[in-house]
Design a protein around this motif. Structure first.
Motif, short mmCIF file in Angstrom:
data_model
loop_
_atom_site.label_atom_id
_atom_site.label_comp_id
_atom_site.label_asym_id
_atom_site.label_seq_id
_atom_site.Cartn_x
_atom_site.Cartn_y
_atom_site.Cartn_z
N LEU A 75 52.21 43.91 51.00
CA LEU A 75 52.30 45.35 50.75
C LEU A 75 51.65 45.71 49.42
O LEU A 75 50.87 46.67 49.33
CB LEU A 75 53.76 45.80 50.75
N VAL A 76 51.95 44.94 48.38
CA VAL A 76 51.38 45.21 47.06
C VAL A 76 49.86 45.09 47.12
O VAL A 76 49.13 45.92 46.55
CB VAL A 76 51.98 44.26 46.02
N SER A 77 49.36 44.09 47.82
CA SER A 77 47.90 43.92 47.96
C SER A 77 47.29 45.11 48.68
O SER A 77 46.21 45.59 48.31
CB SER A 77 47.60 42.62 48.72
N LEU A 78 47.96 45.60 49.72
CA LEU A 78 47.47 46.76 50.45
C LEU A 78 47.43 48.00 49.56
O LEU A 78 46.44 48.75 49.56
CB LEU A 78 48.36 47.02 51.67
N ALA A 83 46.07 52.72 47.87
CA ALA A 83 46.88 53.77 47.25
C ALA A 83 45.99 54.64 46.36
O ALA A 83 45.47 54.18 45.33
CB ALA A 83 48.01 53.16 46.44
N ARG A 84 45.80 55.89 46.74
CA ARG A 84 44.88 56.77 46.01
C ARG A 84 45.28 56.97 44.54
O ARG A 84 44.42 56.93 43.66
CB ARG A 84 44.77 58.11 46.74
N ASN A 90 43.29 56.68 35.79
CA ASN A 90 42.97 55.80 34.66
C ASN A 90 44.11 54.83 34.41
O ASN A 90 45.26 55.09 34.76
CB ASN A 90 42.73 56.63 33.40
N SER A 91 43.78 53.73 33.77
CA SER A 91 44.82 52.78 33.38
C SER A 91 45.75 53.42 32.35
O SER A 91 45.37 54.33 31.62
CB SER A 91 44.19 51.52 32.77
#
Length: 213
Positions: A75-78, A83-84, A90-91
């Motif tokens: 899920l995190v990889s997806l 995830a827009r 920005n970071s």
């Protein structure tokens, strides 16, 4: 908004019965609910039954910006690819990350802050209710002082500010009609004297505006 705690145990039982995953938004729980501040799932003893947690760095964890999602690695990889808000934002500034990291360190090292917050919350709620106010929810540091009338909530909040107490009046459309309130948020940095002074100001202003006899 109402200082409520979700019936997460019942939700987890339903999820188990029907083969569903449990996704919890912990923005109003991370850092102060549960014995060590890990949130609603810790408070209600269902940490092993919650699959996905979404929360914020912008509230209890230092008041900075940003947030996070935890869950299974696929899920995190997806989310990193799809995830827009993650892709097109920005970071976070390093200072915000450092602030949140330090807040997490403090929570991991000791539960003193969490216990202090719970005691101050109970102090405020019990004193306000003893004074005659209705405070929605239970045991949550977000303490909505229910007034019903929008104009009353606004005027009382203004008069509280004149006494050095910064609280916010909420009314429709932020909350349902007839459910206007002043929302008080207890902080770990508040002292017992701060809590008592806030209650005293509420009593004074409440009597001034007819909210108390």
């Amino acid at each position: 908004m109402d200082g409520d705690i979700a019936p997460l145990q019942e939700i987890c039982r339903l999820a188990s019965r029907y083969g569903a995953l449990v996704f919890v938004d912990e923005c109003h729980a991370t850092g102060f609910l549960g014995p060590t501040g890990r949130g609603t799932d810790e408070l209600l003893g269902v940490m092993d039954q919650v699959t996905i947690i979404n929360s914020t760095l912008g509230k209890a964890l230092g008041g900075a910006s940003g947030g996070y999602t935890t869950g299974p690695e696929p899920l995190v990889s997806l989310l990193r690819q799809r995830a827009r808000p993650y892709l097109f934002s920005n970071s976070l500034p390093p200072a915000d990350v450092g602030c949140a990291s330090k807040a997490l360190d403090l929570l991991m090292e000791s539960n003193t802050i969490v216990q202090s917050m719970a005691a101050k919350t109970q102090r405020f709620r019990s004193k306000m209710e003893a004074a005659g106010f209705t405070v929605s929810g239970a045991s949550h540091p977000i303490c909505p002082v229910m007034l019903g009338d929008a104009r009353l909530a606004s005027r009382m909040a203004d008069d509280m500010l004149k006494r050095g107490i910064f609280v916010i009046g909420f009314s429709y459309p932020v909350v349902p009609k007839g459910k206007a309130r002043i929302r008080v948020q207890i902080s770990a940095v508040h002292s017992e004297e701060d809590i008592d002074r806030c209650v005293e100001a509420f009593v004074e202003v409440g009597r001034l505006h007819g909210a108390l006899p």
